[in-house]
Design an enzyme around this catalytic site. Structure first.
Site, PDB file in Angstrom:
ATOM      1  N   GLU A  35      34.628  36.709  35.445  1.00 43.16           N
ATOM      2  CA  GLU A  35      35.813  36.048  34.805  1.00 43.16           C
ATOM      3  C   GLU A  35      35.260  34.793  35.072  1.00 43.16           C
ATOM      4  O   GLU A  35      34.605  34.064  35.892  1.00 43.16           O
ATOM      5  CB  GLU A  35      36.985  36.088  35.867  1.00 43.16           C
ATOM      6  CG  GLU A  35      38.229  35.537  35.513  1.00 43.16           C
ATOM      7  CD  GLU A  35      39.625  35.546  36.232  1.00 43.16           C
ATOM      8  OE1 GLU A  35      39.236  36.245  37.517  1.00 43.16           O
ATOM      9  OE2 GLU A  35      40.508  34.755  35.948  1.00 43.16           O
ATOM     10  N   ARG A 260      30.588  45.378  47.875  1.00 43.08           N
ATOM     11  CA  ARG A 260      30.483  44.063  47.664  1.00 43.08           C
ATOM     12  C   ARG A 260      29.230  43.511  48.596  1.00 43.08           C
ATOM     13  O   ARG A 260      29.347  44.023  49.765  1.00 43.08           O
ATOM     14  CB  ARG A 260      31.482  43.141  47.726  1.00 43.08           C
ATOM     15  CG  ARG A 260      32.418  42.916  48.771  1.00 43.08           C
ATOM     16  CD  ARG A 260      33.552  42.178  48.433  1.00 43.08           C
ATOM     17  NE  ARG A 260      33.422  40.855  47.747  1.00 43.08           N
ATOM     18  CZ  ARG A 260      33.999  40.651  46.685  1.00 43.08           C
ATOM     19  NH1 ARG A 260      34.630  41.349  45.815  1.00 43.08           N
ATOM     20  NH2 ARG A 260      34.042  39.423  45.934  1.00 43.08           N
ATOM     21  N   LYS A 270      34.727  32.825  44.507  1.00 45.59           N
ATOM     22  CA  LYS A 270      34.707  31.618  43.548  1.00 45.59           C
ATOM     23  C   LYS A 270      35.870  30.717  44.007  1.00 45.59           C
ATOM     24  O   LYS A 270      35.711  29.492  43.869  1.00 45.59           O
ATOM     25  CB  LYS A 270      35.027  31.776  42.512  1.00 45.59           C
ATOM     26  CG  LYS A 270      33.457  32.490  41.601  1.00 45.59           C
ATOM     27  CD  LYS A 270      33.809  32.893  40.174  1.00 45.59           C
ATOM     28  CE  LYS A 270      34.295  34.377  40.259  1.00 45.59           C
ATOM     29  NZ  LYS A 270      34.339  34.969  38.709  1.00 45.59           N
TER      30      LYS A 270
END
Ligand code: ATP
Ligand code: MG
Length: 551
Positions: A35, A260, A270
């Site tokens: 994104e 992850r 982020k």
């Protein structure tokens, strides 16, 4: 690109091999779907390497897709930085897509759902939807709008698109099962109204698809076969499959989840990284203390080190935290044979060699990299005045201190033995200069064997030395910071940056941005790309030489 080691086996790779063998797929297509709401970090590198390596190994393809369905947080600056970072990591996508390129197609698939009685326009507020969703123990309540007719839904959805309603006034929901044990299946919202310009589609749309609806459609439209994502999406997989099936997509991608990457002393979201930038805790996304790809690059980490690091961690099904020192290990491995050795004095102390002729300069020779003779030789000037490290002198040394102290003899790397005779101090008692004598017979490379010394120190000749700034970094995040805990801004290391002024050898005048060196005894340094216009060179320390980390 360096030679890729034999790919380590992992469960996704095994599935791909099965799918190719059974003929389920003729060619595999993966994608990396960021994104564009921030810069990429080392966690993304893991996903990039995984997706591109798998496609490379099985002669498939990998797309770069910007998952840009939320106009509120996305920016063109991020799009550009993401492309640059993926390329810098050594990968080239086969096709580039924006999820927003498919808005029209997504809209018509939503219309198809309405026509099939599988979606409805709901007037409940976001809060009411949350409240009626139920819990893990209790089923949710059906919306009073759930049984609107197909005609009414088609009309309302079209009017949503035309902009007749305000943000939040209506949403489109999938009609699935309000008592499903999986909360994601309880009539999830698939479209919402947002009167906001979009970085790619401008003001064309005022309704936007939600991630859980958009993502499977994007995968299917692109023909992705193996859609790899992180574990938190495991519970979303039934909805992913529902969307693919009910929207009657021709292509049938499948979602696979892996753990992850988490690292010690590192935040990797982020949202948090953006906070560090916005609060000016760091100087931008590419601050060398940031775990962003651009920060790591500016610090001096190489693409090889990052790729080998994320490959080595492997692909797991359970979350864990990796020691950040493991990345440093791969950096040292990568630079060992590549980076020239040179001498730099970070905290200078002047030494005058009183028995060396005034106005004489001699040029000594040294190997650029003793571990890699192919890197050749360089010339180093030597004269009556040199700089050594302040740390390499003690007036009253403890036992086992073998460096400079009054009356002691040491070896100057690549040069001569010197002995310290006199200490010069300023009015405050600080040592400002040392007076030493050298022994011409001890020149490096000669077969002098009469005396041995225990200490070897580095130095830089004073009249030709190049001034430089050195930036030494410590972890930005103090300890065990973990994504779920309190305010991480309270956990910032106040001493994460130390700036020093010193000297490097004269041939360093030629150093270019991003050139990497091993400074004798100090570690690996990178020429900062942003500070070459000033008359001073700036070096970022990537890592020191030693580590306790064992792999
Ligand atoms: P963040 O929370 O940092 O914003 P994200 O998952 O929201 O991460 P995206 O831009 O949506 O970021 O991620 C793009 C791809 O990178 C996704 O497939 C995602 O699963 C993967 N990814 C993100 N963070 C990590 C990580 N720490 N380890 C491995 N893969 C990751
Ligand atoms: Mg995200």
């Amino acid at each position: 690109m360096e030679e890729v080691k034999a790919a380590p086996s992992n469960f996704i790779r095994n599935i791909i091999m099965e799918d190719l063998k059974s003929g389920k797929h003729k060619e595999i297509i993966t994608r990396f779907p960021p994104e564009p709401n921030g810069y990429l970090h080392i966690g993304h590198a893991k996903s990039i390497v995984l997706n591109f390596d798998l496609a490379d190994e099985f002669k498939g393809r990998t797309n770069l897709r910007f998952d840009d369905t939320n106009p509120l947080k996305e920016e063109v600056e991020y799009v550009e930085s993401i492309k640059e970072d993926v390329k810098w990591l050594g990968y080239d996508w086969d096709a580039l897509y924006f999820g927003s390129d498919f808005f029209e197609e997504m809209y018509s698939r939503a219309v198809l759902l309405i026509k099939k009685g599988k979606a409805y326009v709901c007037d409940l507020s976001a809060e009411e939807i949350r409240e009626t969703r139920g819990t893990l123990k209790e089923p949710g309540k059906e919306s009073p709008y759930r049984n609107r007719s197909v005609e009414e839904n088609l009309d309302l959805f079209e009017r949503m698109r035309k902009g007749e309603f305000k943000d939040g006034e209506k949403v489109l929901r999938a009609k699935i099962d309000m008592s499903s044990p999986n909360l994601n299946m309880r009539d999830p919202v698939i479209y919402r109204i947002a009167h906001t310009s979009h970085h790619n589609t401008g003001d064309k749309w005022c309704i936007y698809p939600m991630y859980d609806f958009a993502h499977p459609l994007e995968d299917a439209i692109e023909g992705v076969t193996h859609s790899i994502c992180t574990l938190e999406f495991e519970d979303h997989r039934p909805l992913y499959d529902w969307v693919i099936a009910e929207c009657e997509m021709e292509s049938q991608p499948h979602q696979y989840e892996f753990a992850r990457l988490n690292m010690t002393n590192t935040v990797m979201s982020k949202r948090k990284l953006k906070l560090l930038v916005d609060e000016k805790v760091v100087n931008g996304w590419d601050d060398p203390r940031m775990p962003t790809i651009s920060g790591l690059r500016r610090r001096g980490y190489t693409q090889e080190a990052i790729r080998n690091f994320v490959r080595e961690i492997g692909v797991a099904k359970a979350n864990s935290t990796v020691d950040a020192q493991m990345l440093d290990h791969f950096l040292r491995e990568d630079l060992k044979l590549k980076a020239p050795r040179t001498m730099a004095v970070l905290r200078p102390l002047k030494v005058v060699i009183t028995n060396y002729p005034e106005n004489q300069v001699e040029w000594l020779e040294a190997e650029n990299n003793p571990e890699n003779p192919e890197m050749g030789l360089r010339k180093i000037p030597f004269s009556r005045e040199i700089y050594v490290e302040q740390d390499d002198f003690m007036e009253n040394p403890p036992k086992k201190y073998f460096r400079l102290f009054p009356g002691n003899e040491v070896r100057l790397k690549h040069a001569y033995f010197i002995i310290c005779n006199e200490i010069i101090k300023d009015e405050n008692g600080n040592v400002t200069e040392l007076h030493c004598t050298y022994d011409p017979a001890t020149k490096s490379g000669s077969d002098f064997t009469e005396r041995k010394v225990k200490g070897t120190i580095h130095w830089v000749e004073a009249t030709q030395a190049v001034q430089a700034e050195f930036r030494l970094y410590e972890p930005l995040i103090l300890d065990e910071e973990n994504e779920d805990r309190g305010n991480f801004l309270d956990n910032i290391n106040p001493n994460s940056l130390e700036v020093l002024d010193g000297y490097v050898e004269p041939n360093m005048r030629e150093a270019k941005p991003q050139d990497k060196f091993q400074f004798f005894r100090h570690g690996y340094f990178n020429v900062d790309p942003k500070h070459t216009i000033t008359d001073k060179l700036v070096f970022n320390r990537v890592v020191s030489l030693k580590s306790s980390f064992k792999i």
